[in-house]
Design a protein around this motif. Structure first.
Motif, PDB file in Angstrom:
ATOM      1  N   PHE A 267      47.574  12.289   7.106  1.00 14.01           N
ATOM      2  CA  PHE A 267      48.611  11.366   6.625  1.00 14.01           C
ATOM      3  C   PHE A 267      49.671  11.120   7.707  1.00 14.01           C
ATOM      4  N   ASP A 268      50.115  12.185   8.335  1.00 15.07           N
ATOM      5  CA  ASP A 268      51.164  12.064   9.352  1.00 15.07           C
ATOM      6  C   ASP A 268      50.680  11.258  10.559  1.00 15.07           C
ATOM      7  N   SER A 269      49.383  11.296  10.837  1.00 14.27           N
ATOM      8  CA  SER A 269      48.840  10.533  11.961  1.00 14.27           C
ATOM      9  C   SER A 269      48.356   9.148  11.528  1.00 14.27           C
ATOM     10  N   ARG A 270      48.707   8.768  10.278  1.00 17.62           N
ATOM     11  CA  ARG A 270      48.433   7.441   9.735  1.00 17.62           C
ATOM     12  C   ARG A 270      46.948   7.140   9.589  1.00 17.62           C
ATOM     13  N   ARG A 271      46.148   8.179   9.464  1.00 21.28           N
ATOM     14  CA  ARG A 271      44.723   7.990   9.151  1.00 21.28           C
ATOM     15  C   ARG A 271      44.588   8.015   7.623  1.00 21.28           C
ATOM     16  N   PHE A 272      45.096   6.962   7.005  1.00 19.10           N
ATOM     17  CA  PHE A 272      45.259   6.960   5.561  1.00 19.10           C
ATOM     18  C   PHE A 272      43.926   6.909   4.808  1.00 19.10           C
ATOM     19  N   ALA A 299      48.181   8.113  -0.265  1.00 17.74           N
ATOM     20  CA  ALA A 299      47.228   7.738   0.783  1.00 17.74           C
ATOM     21  C   ALA A 299      46.534   6.426   0.425  1.00 17.74           C
ATOM     22  N   ASN A 302      48.918   3.400   1.086  1.00 11.68           N
ATOM     23  CA  ASN A 302      49.089   3.207   2.522  1.00 11.68           C
ATOM     24  C   ASN A 302      47.818   2.650   3.159  1.00 11.68           C
ATOM     25  N   GLN A 306      47.289  -0.972   5.069  1.00 11.47           N
ATOM     26  CA  GLN A 306      46.658  -1.131   6.384  1.00 11.47           C
ATOM     27  C   GLN A 306      45.543  -2.175   6.322  1.00 11.47           C
TER      28      GLN A 306
END
Length: 368
Positions: A267-272, A299, A302, A306
């Motif tokens: 999540f923090d690395s935006r790999r939702f 998630a 988000n 994306q």
């Protein structure tokens, strides 16, 4: 006595931790995906799950195992006296290969290379040897331990594989209770009572097949990968382990922690999208953990944002279908989901894409 000695050469390549599942592990995963082994037998699967990564090393390990079985068959084994014969096999293994108990010696390769073992490695080796000799075995898995059960013997026969006096432990339950006590805090032993320690240990466990038992090897691989903060690989091994053992009592806390740690990192690395898939799996297995439902929805939204920004409609269809099947969205979530899908409907309308517009409208109906 005939035992293969040319093991170190072919097994030396196994020291390095794998970066992902090996081809053998992927083939094994495909084989067990329906919950049963067809292309591989138990001992082949056990060595692959222990870390064997190529066919040459696998054949060397199988040669070692075949020689072990042939050696045991030269003993005076009376199949009409199964208890005594099983005891002979137990004693032989503990005087030749199961020599040094080490908590972290989790695989058959630890046995082959260093004669070290823990409850998982010891139980797997003993169970599979007994199966090769024609004696049906099962195992009992508790939150902290595993041992052997012979379900078809004339009486209830339980074997503790981590100590040389562990054969038929129910015959000397007091001694075994004292052995178990070393794995509990003293205040916990006092609270439970020494005479009830075995009963307590078993109240939280379940009988498992040897196929399910093999899953513990993959869980152990996941444990070591997690310890190296290689969460991606740890999760791969957890998924593999779940194909073998869908309800591992000894790995519940480990799984929950991994879902939390790896999910946050994704999540923090935006790999939702990856975070959503992981949290969806976590919620499916541990629906009572409210944090998984919350994180799964976060998630999802988000990932949907994306997809909208990058205009990935096919990905959006799959994402919305999955969240619908999970049935975790509340009223306010449904409203937000419909707003997103309405945006897609208008986008397709403006860009003259009737097929995609129809798909979006059909998907929209699920959330209204």
């Amino acid at each position: 006595m005939k035992i293969v000695t040319l093991l170190i050469v072919l097994l030396s390549s196994l020291n390095a931790a794998p970066q992902s599942l090996s081809p053998l592990e992927r083939q094994l995963k495909k084989d067990i995906s329906d919950g049963r082994l067809d292309s591989y037998n138990h001992i082949e699967a056990a060595f692959i799950l222990s870390g064997v990564r190529n066919h040459d090393s696998l054949q060397t390990c199988l040669h070692w195992y075949d020689d072990l079985i042939q050696t045991i068959k030269t003993f005076d084994i009376d199949h009409f006296e199964r208890v005594n014969s099983a005891a002979k096999v137990f004693s032989y293994l503990h005087t030749t290969w199961l020599i040094d108990y080490r908590e972290r010696a989790t695989t058959l390769l630890d046995v082959v290379r260093k004669k070290q073992y823990n409850c998982v490695a010891g139980t797997i080796l003993y169970n599979l040897v007994c199966e090769s000799l024609g004696w049906h075995t099962e195992a009992f898995e508790t939150p902290s331990h595993t041992y052997t059960i012979f379900p078809n013997f004339s009486r209830n026969l339980v074997v503790e594989n981590t100590t040389t006096y562990g054969f038929d432990i129910l015959e000397n339950l007091n001694q075994y209770s004292r052995y178990l006590a070393q794995f509990y805090p003293s205040e916990k032993v006092y609270q439970i009572g020494l005479d009830r320690l075995y009963e307590y240990e078993n109240s939280k466990g379940r009988v498992i097949t040897n196929t399910e038992l093999l899953g513990l090897l993959a869980y152990n691989r996941a444990y070591f990968a997690e310890g190296q903060k290689n969460y991606d690989q740890a999760y791969e091994f957890v998924i593999l382990a779940q194909y073998f053992n869908k309800d591992s009592r000894s790995n519940i806390n480990f799984e929950i922690n991994l879902y939390n740690v790896w999910g946050k990192q994704l999540f923090d690395s935006r790999r939702f999208h990856q975070a959503f898939e992981l949290y969806a799996d976590a919620y499916y297995r541990y629906w009572q953990e409210e944090v998984f439902a919350h994180n799964c929805k976060a998630a999802f939204f988000n990932a949907a944002s994306q997809d909208w920004q990058q205009k990935r409609w096919i990905s959006t269809i799959r994402l919305f279908q999955e969240i619908y099947d999970l049935d975790i969205l509340q009223s306010k979530d449904h409203y937000r989901a419909t707003q997103m899908l309405n945006s897609w409907v208008h986008f397709f309308d403006r860009n003259s894409k009737p097929k995609e517009k129809k798909e979006a409208m059909e998907l929209l109906q699920n959330f209204q």
